[in-house]
Design an enzyme around this catalytic site. Structure first.
Site, PDB file in Angstrom:
ATOM      1  N   CYS A  69       0.825  -1.201   0.000  1.00 43.87           N
ATOM      2  CA  CYS A  69       0.000   0.000   0.000  1.00 43.87           C
ATOM      3  C   CYS A  69       0.869   1.265   0.000  1.00 43.87           C
ATOM      4  O   CYS A  69       1.572   1.533   0.974  1.00 43.87           O
ATOM      5  CB  CYS A  69      -0.910  -0.036   1.229  1.00 43.87           C
ATOM      6  SG  CYS A  69      -1.771   1.495   1.591  1.00 43.87           S
ATOM      7  N   CYS A  72       0.136   3.725   2.792  1.00 41.94           N
ATOM      8  CA  CYS A  72       0.620   3.161   4.067  1.00 41.94           C
ATOM      9  C   CYS A  72       2.110   3.449   4.232  1.00 41.94           C
ATOM     10  O   CYS A  72       2.556   3.871   5.305  1.00 41.94           O
ATOM     11  CB  CYS A  72       0.396   1.654   4.118  1.00 41.94           C
ATOM     12  SG  CYS A  72      -1.329   1.139   4.078  1.00 41.94           S
TER      13      CYS A  72
END
Length: 146
Positions: A69, A72
């Protein structure tokens, strides 16, 4: 305050009792002598997360994330910076949804990154999406430390 809090050691997971007024005095684990707070996020497996959730007297701010991600990964330094600002009054934890998919499903983590705030073993607030450190700190403080 003279309230005794349970603090789970970030190294050996032993339970320690610390006076709330002494949290900022660099307490150490009675079992392994490690610092109970290091001003950094703690990466935990599902099993260790559940232990901390069940036994911690300190609120937990959890970053549910995944290695693939982009947002993230972009938020990771901000979460680390927030740990320096929020500890010792809050423990910051990172849980990989790739390594703990059953936990992510159980907690209905539908998007990542997701921040979830736990106090007294229960989720009290949730925030989805990447945030800068200042917003993480402000949101956490306004939710739990107010």
């Amino acid at each position: 305050m003279n309230t005794n809090l349970q603090v789970v050691c970030p190294q050996c997971d032993a339970i320690n009792r610390v006076l709330e007024a002494r949290l900022g005095d660099a307490p150490r684990c009675g079992e392994c002598r490690a610092a109970l707070f290091e001003g950094k996020a703690l990466a935990l497996s599902e099993e260790r997360f559940r232990r901390h959730l069940r036994l911690s007297g300190v609120p937990l701010l959890v970053d549910f994330w995944a290695s693939w991600c982009g947002p993230c990964r972009a938020m990771a330094p901000a979460f680390e910076a927030a740990a320096q600002a929020l500890e010792p009054h809050m423990r910051l934890i990172k849980v990989s949804t790739e390594e703990a998919p059953a936990l992510a499903t159980e907690l209905a983590i539908n998007s990542i990154p997701t921040l979830a705030l736990f106090a007294g073993g229960r989720e009290v607030a949730r925030q989805a999406g990447a945030l800068p450190a200042s917003r993480i700190v402000a949101w956490a403080k306004s939710t739990v430390l107010a």
